[in-house]
Design an enzyme around this catalytic site. Sequence first.
Site, mmCIF file in Angstrom:
data_model
loop_
_atom_site.group_PDB
_atom_site.id
_atom_site.type_symbol
_atom_site.label_atom_id
_atom_site.label_comp_id
_atom_site.label_asym_id
_atom_site.label_seq_id
_atom_site.Cartn_x
_atom_site.Cartn_y
_atom_site.Cartn_z
ATOM 1 N N ASN A 54 0.847 -1.190 0.000
ATOM 2 C CA ASN A 54 0.000 0.000 0.000
ATOM 3 C C ASN A 54 0.884 1.241 0.000
ATOM 4 O OD1 ASN A 54 0.651 -0.769 2.689
ATOM 5 N ND2 ASN A 54 -1.079 0.363 3.529
ATOM 6 N N GLU A 56 0.329 5.204 0.669
ATOM 7 C CA GLU A 56 -0.594 6.261 1.107
ATOM 8 C C GLU A 56 -0.090 7.627 0.667
ATOM 9 O OE1 GLU A 56 -1.091 5.594 5.331
ATOM 10 O OE2 GLU A 56 -2.267 3.769 4.955
ATOM 11 N N CYS A 65 -4.205 0.561 -2.453
ATOM 12 C CA CYS A 65 -4.051 -0.672 -1.677
ATOM 13 C C CYS A 65 -2.954 -1.557 -2.274
ATOM 14 C CB CYS A 65 -5.345 -1.476 -1.672
ATOM 15 S SG CYS A 65 -6.710 -0.717 -0.797
ATOM 16 N N GLU A 67 -3.075 -4.762 -2.869
ATOM 17 C CA GLU A 67 -3.583 -5.735 -3.848
ATOM 18 C C GLU A 67 -3.684 -5.109 -5.231
ATOM 19 O OE1 GLU A 67 -4.788 -4.948 -0.905
ATOM 20 O OE2 GLU A 67 -5.901 -6.592 0.018
ATOM 21 N N CYS A 96 -10.226 -5.169 0.391
ATOM 22 C CA CYS A 96 -11.373 -4.266 0.348
ATOM 23 C C CYS A 96 -12.205 -4.543 -0.911
ATOM 24 C CB CYS A 96 -10.918 -2.814 0.387
ATOM 25 S SG CYS A 96 -10.297 -2.195 -1.194
ATOM 26 N N CYS A 99 -10.627 -3.635 -4.326
ATOM 27 C CA CYS A 99 -9.589 -4.583 -4.774
ATOM 28 C C CYS A 99 -10.213 -5.890 -5.249
ATOM 29 C CB CYS A 99 -8.591 -4.831 -3.657
ATOM 30 S SG CYS A 99 -7.512 -3.398 -3.367
HETATM 31 N N1 THU Z 1 -5.302 -1.437 2.518
HETATM 32 C C1 THU Z 1 -4.730 -2.306 1.628
HETATM 33 O O1 THU Z 1 -3.602 -2.087 1.165
HETATM 34 N N2 THU Z 1 -5.428 -3.409 1.295
HETATM 35 C C2 THU Z 1 -6.662 -3.720 1.777
HETATM 36 O O2 THU Z 1 -7.239 -4.716 1.386
HETATM 37 C C3 THU Z 1 -7.310 -2.862 2.761
HETATM 38 C C4 THU Z 1 -6.605 -1.612 3.103
HETATM 39 C C5 THU Z 1 -4.534 -0.251 2.920
HETATM 40 C C6 THU Z 1 -5.123 1.055 2.512
HETATM 41 C C7 THU Z 1 -4.526 1.979 3.548
HETATM 42 O O3 THU Z 1 -3.217 2.327 3.129
HETATM 43 C C8 THU Z 1 -4.407 1.115 4.787
HETATM 44 O O4 THU Z 1 -4.461 -0.231 4.321
HETATM 45 C C9 THU Z 1 -5.490 1.337 5.807
HETATM 46 O O5 THU Z 1 -6.739 1.318 5.241
#
Ligand code: THU
Length: 141
Positions: A54, A56, A65, A67, A96, A99
Amino acid sequence: MRPNEITMTREDAHYQPLIEAALNARQNAHAPYSRYAVGAAALTREGAIFAGCNVENASYGLSICAERNAIFQAVAAGARHIQMVLVVTEDGGSPCGACRQVIQEFADDPASLMVLMMNAQGEITARALSELLPYPFALER
Ligand code: THU
């Protein structure tokens, strides 16, 4: 354990290269806002592995994300057929909804595409994509 759920541990998993790729990518997670580091790895039909973390952003909504990052790495390299996705988080969280839909786009058979979710203890839960996303969006063409 819920119905249809398959559980295993990191040690008895047959997916060591996928696990290593996702763990390595997770090391590179850029998650200074949520502090929730995620690593993912996608296995293609051809046997190649693409990983993502991920990433941000200070403008939170721009974050991506792990994935989707992994799937997009695969697509950028020319792969179009995803057979398995492993996601590693502290708590074994599942992908999520956004994804799930992106994985669906590159799934030849959503019922046999397994999504493996591993926690920091190395415990793995596996679910078919078709269970995680029973009614995917599709364009009528
Ligand atoms: N996140 C992912 O990378 N994958 C997921 O399936 C759920 C959430 C990340 C997004 C954000 O950077 C952090 O996790 C918190 O939501």
